[in-house]
Design an enzyme around this catalytic site. Sequence first.
Site, PDB file in Angstrom:
ATOM      1  N   GLU A 101       0.922  -1.304  -0.228  1.00 13.80           N
ATOM      2  CA  GLU A 101      -0.045   0.123  -0.053  1.00 13.80           C
ATOM      3  C   GLU A 101       0.969   1.164  -0.074  1.00 13.80           C
ATOM      4  O   GLU A 101       0.494   2.322   0.666  1.00 13.80           O
ATOM      5  CB  GLU A 101      -0.935  -0.285   1.077  1.00 13.80           C
ATOM      6  CG  GLU A 101      -2.051  -1.261   0.813  1.00 13.80           C
ATOM      7  CD  GLU A 101      -3.372  -0.906   1.731  1.00 13.80           C
ATOM      8  OE1 GLU A 101      -3.856   0.071   1.725  1.00 13.80           O
ATOM      9  OE2 GLU A 101      -3.786  -1.919   2.006  1.00 13.80           O
TER      10      GLU A 101
HETATM   11  N1  CAA Z   1      -6.589  11.736  -3.855  1.00 12.73           N
HETATM   12  C1  CAA Z   1      -7.347  12.111  -5.043  1.00 12.73           C
HETATM   13  N2  CAA Z   1      -6.524  12.521  -6.013  1.00 12.73           N
HETATM   14  C2  CAA Z   1      -5.037  12.286  -6.200  1.00 12.73           C
HETATM   15  C3  CAA Z   1      -4.493  11.664  -4.913  1.00 12.73           C
HETATM   16  C4  CAA Z   1      -5.297  11.439  -3.782  1.00 12.73           C
HETATM   17  N3  CAA Z   1      -4.590  10.997  -2.730  1.00 12.73           N
HETATM   18  N4  CAA Z   1      -3.139  11.623  -5.155  1.00 12.73           N
HETATM   19  C5  CAA Z   1      -2.815  11.965  -6.542  1.00 12.73           C
HETATM   20  N5  CAA Z   1      -4.078  12.248  -6.848  1.00 12.73           N
HETATM   21  C6  CAA Z   1      -4.419  12.912  -8.218  1.00 12.73           C
HETATM   22  C7  CAA Z   1      -3.445  14.219  -8.328  1.00 12.73           C
HETATM   23  O1  CAA Z   1      -4.181  15.442  -7.934  1.00 12.73           O
HETATM   24  C8  CAA Z   1      -3.244  14.178  -9.871  1.00 12.73           C
HETATM   25  O2  CAA Z   1      -4.673  14.725 -10.632  1.00 12.73           O
HETATM   26  P1  CAA Z   1      -4.435  15.625 -11.796  1.00 12.73           P
HETATM   27  O3  CAA Z   1      -4.120  14.723 -13.111  1.00 12.73           O
HETATM   28  O4  CAA Z   1      -5.844  16.015 -11.987  1.00 12.73           O
HETATM   29  O5  CAA Z   1      -3.432  16.869 -11.736  1.00 12.73           O
HETATM   30  C9  CAA Z   1      -3.395  12.721 -10.381  1.00 12.73           C
HETATM   31  O6  CAA Z   1      -3.969  11.851  -9.135  1.00 12.73           O
HETATM   32  C10 CAA Z   1      -1.798  12.331 -10.539  1.00 12.73           C
HETATM   33  O7  CAA Z   1      -0.996  12.683  -9.375  1.00 12.73           O
HETATM   34  P2  CAA Z   1       0.567  12.567  -9.261  1.00 12.73           P
HETATM   35  O8  CAA Z   1       1.048  13.268 -10.256  1.00 12.73           O
HETATM   36  O9  CAA Z   1       0.872  12.858  -7.918  1.00 12.73           O
HETATM   37  O10 CAA Z   1       0.710  11.061  -9.610  1.00 12.73           O
HETATM   38  P3  CAA Z   1       2.025  10.121  -9.808  1.00 12.73           P
HETATM   39  O11 CAA Z   1       2.154   9.363 -11.039  1.00 12.73           O
HETATM   40  O12 CAA Z   1       3.208  10.841  -9.591  1.00 12.73           O
HETATM   41  O13 CAA Z   1       1.933   9.129  -8.612  1.00 12.73           O
HETATM   42  C11 CAA Z   1       2.399   8.404  -6.209  1.00 12.73           C
HETATM   43  C12 CAA Z   1       1.681   9.737  -7.367  1.00 12.73           C
HETATM   44  C13 CAA Z   1       1.826   8.738  -4.879  1.00 12.73           C
HETATM   45  C14 CAA Z   1       3.621   7.901  -6.447  1.00 12.73           C
HETATM   46  C15 CAA Z   1       1.243   7.123  -6.667  1.00 12.73           C
HETATM   47  O14 CAA Z   1       1.479   6.772  -7.930  1.00 12.73           O
HETATM   48  C16 CAA Z   1       1.345   6.216  -5.566  1.00 12.73           C
HETATM   49  O15 CAA Z   1       0.303   6.154  -4.627  1.00 12.73           O
HETATM   50  N6  CAA Z   1       2.002   5.017  -5.728  1.00 12.73           N
HETATM   51  C17 CAA Z   1       2.321   3.764  -4.887  1.00 12.73           C
HETATM   52  C18 CAA Z   1       1.004   2.821  -5.396  1.00 12.73           C
HETATM   53  C19 CAA Z   1       0.849   1.985  -4.178  1.00 12.73           C
HETATM   54  O16 CAA Z   1       0.513   2.530  -2.935  1.00 12.73           O
HETATM   55  N7  CAA Z   1       0.373   0.680  -4.483  1.00 12.73           N
HETATM   56  C20 CAA Z   1       0.046  -0.323  -3.717  1.00 12.73           C
HETATM   57  C21 CAA Z   1      -0.823  -1.003  -4.010  1.00 12.73           C
HETATM   58  S1  CAA Z   1      -2.174  -2.001  -3.059  1.00 12.73           S
HETATM   59  C22 CAA Z   1      -1.388  -3.034  -2.067  1.00 12.73           C
HETATM   60  O17 CAA Z   1      -0.339  -2.986  -1.858  1.00 12.73           O
HETATM   61  C23 CAA Z   1      -2.273  -3.961  -1.531  1.00 12.73           C
HETATM   62  C24 CAA Z   1      -2.127  -5.069  -0.953  1.00 12.73           C
HETATM   63  O18 CAA Z   1      -1.918  -6.104  -1.420  1.00 12.73           O
HETATM   64  C25 CAA Z   1      -2.282  -4.840   0.703  1.00 12.73           C
END
Ligand code: CAA
Length: 381
Positions: A365
């Site tokens: 996550e």
């Molecule tokens: N809420 C709403 N919108 C959001 C947001 C949030 N928390 N975070 C980002 N956004 C929106 C931004 O506002 C942006 O919107 P616009 O296009 O309108 O401008 C868009 O999303 C893109 O945002 P970023 O430019 O920040 O995106 P990014 O590509 O740079 O990625 C990141 C950001 C935080 C690195 C994201 O990719 C991320 O969270 N990565 C990690 C993924 C993750 O946690 N994976 C876990 C998988 S699930 C798992 O592990 C489950 C399990 O088995 C237990």
Amino acid sequence: MNFELTEEQNLIRDMVRSFAEAEVAPTADERDENELFDRELMFSRLAELGLTGIVFPEEYGGAGADYISYAIAVEELSRVCASTGVTLSAHLSLGSNPIYLFGSEEQKKTFLTPLAQGETMGAFGLTEPSAGSDAGGTKTYGVRDGDDWIINGSKVFITNGGEADTYVIFARTDKDAQKHHGISAFIVEKGTPGFTFGKKEKKMGIRSSPTLELVFENCRIPGFNLLGEEGQGFKVAMKTLDGGRIGIASQALGIAQGALDATRAYVKEREQFNRPLTAFQGVQFQLADMATQVEAARFMVYNAAYRASSGLAYSQESAMAKLFASETAMKVTTQAVQLHGGYGYTREFPVERMMRDAKITEIYEGTSEIQRVVIGAALAR
Ligand code: CAA
């Protein structure tokens, strides 16, 4: 600001702790050793206790409780068995909550109500072999075919994979769109033709929680199962993870508390140099640091949970809680093994399992590095 838990939150803690100690703890080591997921114990019993839909309104089969109650439930389960804690967290935060947040009324009735009641189990498919931290790098594709969608691709490291009945998954539906654009969310049911399960991971920790690959080969999904607006899937994923990180922070908190409890009991009993280990100030100092970190983690987790229930922004707070609680779990369990000495390195004592279980909380996550990206980006805005 009130730091007292409500009567309801205390009752939930008492109920889950009694259940966890009486029913979950006795088989935790054996399930870990044999990589055994016990659905009756780790899911159906949680449904009977009203935990599988604890935060959802009663009209959708939930218990109508708040996020602090949910955090307490995951914490108490994880205190004795982190695999059971993550089963609930992945089911509720990842598999069910996006349907609550983004589903139509009909989708909620069809999918959320049975999930909340624990008739079905939920899971979440975002990660792909080449799209982990870079969730916008999704290569699974969805193409329209009449009213339906045809999905092709695969998802890896899926908690509850194979066991879950309802999956929220993400696919790129606009092939020309770049990065996070043009991704859509879908609800896919187990048994849908073209949807199969691949490799089961052999893991360091949380070994009684199944982690599988999802495979989509010309998998036809009805148009009804598109979740949220077409092309808005990345935001569905991000908002889902904001809540999911409270679940994993609670899991990490529970692991740390479990390791602290086990260590306190051990150092009171264990004698060296004709004294119990607790008589050594060096040992007391270590216990003091462990307890202080656990308490700080608890306040951060409950604060993020409070904000999630109060309509306040909580993306940054849940990332901070997950970052701090997971790093605390790793530090505290490592210290717990150290204080157990040679015995702590054996499977005779639960701290060995707890240390292995703690590691994943710094990875899934969103890794600790990704939590720092989320927090840092908020501070830089
Ligand atoms: N809420 C709403 N919108 C959001 C947001 C949030 N928390 N975070 C980002 N956004 C929106 C931004 O506002 C942006 O919107 P616009 O296009 O309108 O401008 C868009 O999303 C893109 O945002 P970023 O430019 O920040 O995106 P990014 O590509 O740079 O990625 C990141 C950001 C935080 C690195 C994201 O990719 C991320 O969270 N990565 C990690 C993924 C993750 O946690 N994976 C876990 C998988 S699930 C798992 O592990 C489950 C399990 O088995 C237990």
